[in-house]
Design a protein around this motif. Structure first.
Motif, short mmCIF file in Angstrom:
data_model
loop_
_atom_site.label_atom_id
_atom_site.label_comp_id
_atom_site.label_asym_id
_atom_site.label_seq_id
_atom_site.Cartn_x
_atom_site.Cartn_y
_atom_site.Cartn_z
N MET A 35 38.76 30.82 -15.85
CA MET A 35 38.75 30.18 -17.32
C MET A 35 37.29 29.61 -17.84
N THR A 36 36.91 29.95 -18.91
CA THR A 36 35.78 29.40 -19.43
C THR A 36 35.78 28.61 -20.38
N GLY A 37 34.81 27.76 -21.09
CA GLY A 37 34.80 27.12 -22.16
C GLY A 37 35.41 27.91 -23.36
N SER A 38 34.94 28.93 -23.57
CA SER A 38 35.34 29.89 -24.75
C SER A 38 36.90 30.18 -24.66
N LEU A 39 37.17 30.78 -23.56
CA LEU A 39 38.34 30.99 -23.12
C LEU A 39 39.59 30.03 -23.46
N LEU A 40 39.09 28.54 -22.96
CA LEU A 40 40.08 27.55 -23.25
C LEU A 40 40.16 27.22 -24.80
N ARG A 41 39.10 27.21 -25.44
CA ARG A 41 38.98 27.05 -26.84
C ARG A 41 39.89 28.05 -27.58
N ARG A 53 47.45 16.07 -27.98
CA ARG A 53 46.84 15.64 -26.94
C ARG A 53 47.01 16.83 -26.11
N VAL A 54 45.85 17.18 -25.24
CA VAL A 54 45.69 18.36 -24.54
C VAL A 54 45.43 17.80 -23.14
N ALA A 87 33.65 21.31 -22.31
CA ALA A 87 33.40 20.30 -23.26
C ALA A 87 34.20 19.98 -24.36
N ALA A 88 34.89 18.77 -24.04
CA ALA A 88 36.17 18.26 -24.79
C ALA A 88 35.70 18.23 -26.35
N ALA A 89 34.52 18.05 -26.78
CA ALA A 89 34.23 17.77 -28.20
C ALA A 89 34.40 18.93 -28.74
N SER A 90 34.30 20.22 -28.23
CA SER A 90 34.36 21.56 -28.82
C SER A 90 35.66 22.21 -28.84
N MET A 91 36.63 21.48 -28.20
CA MET A 91 38.23 22.12 -28.02
C MET A 91 39.05 21.73 -29.33
N ASP A 92 38.44 21.48 -30.45
CA ASP A 92 39.25 20.70 -31.55
C ASP A 92 39.21 21.71 -32.66
N PRO A 93 39.83 22.90 -32.70
CA PRO A 93 39.69 24.06 -33.83
C PRO A 93 40.05 23.49 -35.12
N TYR A 94 41.11 22.68 -35.29
CA TYR A 94 41.45 22.38 -36.83
C TYR A 94 41.36 20.87 -37.13
N GLY A 95 40.74 19.96 -36.04
CA GLY A 95 40.63 18.72 -36.46
C GLY A 95 41.91 17.84 -35.94
N ASN A 96 42.72 18.44 -35.35
CA ASN A 96 43.97 17.52 -34.83
C ASN A 96 44.35 17.38 -33.60
N VAL A 97 43.34 17.53 -32.86
CA VAL A 97 43.15 17.33 -31.39
C VAL A 97 42.81 15.62 -31.07
N ILE A 98 43.57 14.94 -30.77
CA ILE A 98 43.32 13.40 -30.29
C ILE A 98 42.50 13.20 -28.99
N ASP A 99 42.82 14.01 -28.03
CA ASP A 99 42.58 13.69 -26.86
C ASP A 99 42.29 15.07 -26.03
N VAL A 100 41.35 15.40 -25.26
CA VAL A 100 41.44 16.41 -24.35
C VAL A 100 41.20 15.86 -23.00
N LYS A 157 47.69 2.27 -38.98
CA LYS A 157 46.74 3.27 -38.81
C LYS A 157 46.36 3.96 -37.56
N PRO A 158 47.58 4.87 -37.48
CA PRO A 158 47.50 5.74 -36.22
C PRO A 158 46.37 6.61 -36.17
N ASP A 159 45.94 6.98 -34.86
CA ASP A 159 44.90 8.00 -34.41
C ASP A 159 45.62 9.41 -34.75
N ALA A 160 45.14 10.31 -35.69
CA ALA A 160 45.98 11.37 -35.98
C ALA A 160 44.78 12.53 -35.87
N GLY A 161 43.69 12.26 -35.08
CA GLY A 161 42.57 13.43 -35.32
C GLY A 161 41.86 13.32 -36.65
N ARG A 162 40.49 13.84 -36.42
CA ARG A 162 39.58 13.47 -37.64
C ARG A 162 40.21 14.32 -38.77
#
Length: 352
Positions: free
Chosen positions: A245-251, A268-269, A282-295, A14-19
């Motif tokens: 680099m701002t948060g929105s630019l990073l996203r 993994r970013v 803010a790492a929690a907001s850097m996952d646009p498609y639900g496939n980011v495991i770690d930032v 059961k691997p971690d594959a993002g939400r």
């Protein structure tokens, strides 16, 4: 004689594959294995070699029945498998009593065994793990005693705790092909001794292509090639930040890179470089498609140490900065300590 070499399928993992993908990822790995079986049938593959860790843990009886039913569908392919360090043959393992389909030939002994297929001009040798570890190296008694035109050896291991060896040692054993398992990174060039890698990536560090090795034996010669097969990849994204680099630019940057490399993959970013001291990502907001495991944020604030030192002359912060201006205090560790120390002192100052 056509064969497929696979290993480290890890059914039941059961691997971690993002939400977006974690929930269904275990089923995807089963489906990938089913797809491989269908390929064997369609291509009339003569031999399927499974070099350990077909299961991620001790297999449940229902899981073995499911796998056996898949093998039983094969009208042309013979299956040879060994147990690895994850699905080792423990005292109460179902491996010990399970009745396999007629075309399945498990080599489950803890000593080297050999099965011969005269109709294919092929023999396969191998042994299974009876414990989680196997610290012994390659034995001289494993050298090939040729009885068929094509001799294949299955080995699972290659690190300190699991059959430590160098690949050159396996090639000196005299087999036409050595099918290796345990290391999840595949060998993508034709070799006499090859890791096929994991069929599907099961860990965020399993980056790159995954699949199986396709082989053919004729006139005593074996030729192989790696075949990419996995439905998804783990990809590490390295993003260099700067003071703009701002948060929105990073996203936006993360989104663009994911779209370039495929939203079906898992990421993994890692962010490095220097950022505006007033900006926090803010790492929690850097996952646009639900496939980011770690930032992972490894950036440092881009402090103006000269200005900070002048403004804080005489206080703790100023003295701390000045202590790093001494001759010789210019190494990487000192630089890291300077950034961390200034950051902590500024946060303490703001909170007081």
């Amino acid at each position: 004689m056509k064969f497929i070499h696979t290993a480290d399928v890890h059914l039941g993992v059961k691997p971690d594959a993002g939400r977006a993908y974690t929930k269904n990822r275990p089923e995807e790995i089963w489906k990938s294995f089913e797809k491989l079986i269908r390929l064997c049938e369609r291509e009339k593959t003569d031999l399927l070699v499974i070099a350990g860790d077909l299961f991620h843990r001790q297999p449940l009886l229902r899981e073995m029945k499911e796998v056996n039913a898949l093998f039983a569908r094969l009208t042309h392919t013979k299956v040879v498998l060994v147990a690895g360090n994850h699905d080792f043959v423990k005292q109460d393992s179902y491996y010990r009593s399970f009745r396999w389909a007629r075309n399945v030939f498990p080599l489950l002994g803890k000593e080297m065994q050999k099965i011969e297929f005269p109709e294919l001009g092929t023999a396969v040798s191998g042994f299974s793990y009876w414990d989680r570890e196997y610290r012994e190296g390659i034995r001289d008694s494993w050298k090939c005693r040729r009885t068929q035109d094509t001799e294949i050896l299955i080995l699972h291991g290659g690190d300190e705790k699991h059959l430590p060896f160098r690949k050159r040692e396996t090639e000196l054993l005299g087999y036409d092909y050595v099918a290796l398992g345990h290391i999840h990174k595949p060998d993508q060039k034709e070799q006499q001794s090859s890791y096929c890698g994991a069929l599907e990536p099961t860990d965020p560090n399993d980056t790159g292509d995954h699949g199986f090795i396709l082989g053919a034996a004729a006139n005593g010669l074996v030729k192989t090639r790696f075949v990419p097969f996995a439905s998804r990849k783990y990809i590490h994204l390295d993003i260099q930040a700067d003071e703009k680099m701002t948060g929105s630019l990073l996203r936006d940057t993360i989104r663009e890179k994911i779209e370039e490399q495929g939203i079906e993959n898992m990421y993994r970013v890692e962010i490095t470089g220097f950022r505006d001291p007033d900006i926090e990502f803010a790492a929690a907001s850097m996952d646009p498609y639900g496939n980011v495991i770690d930032v992972l944020d490894f950036t440092n604030p881009s402090y103006d140490f000269g200005k900070l030192s002048a403004v804080n002359k005489g206080n703790l912060l100023g003295r701390f900065i000045q202590s790093f201006e001494k001759e010789g205090e210019d190494g990487l560790l000192e630089e890291m300590a300077l950034y961390e120390g200034v950051k902590a002192l500024l946060e303490t100052k703001r909170g007081s």
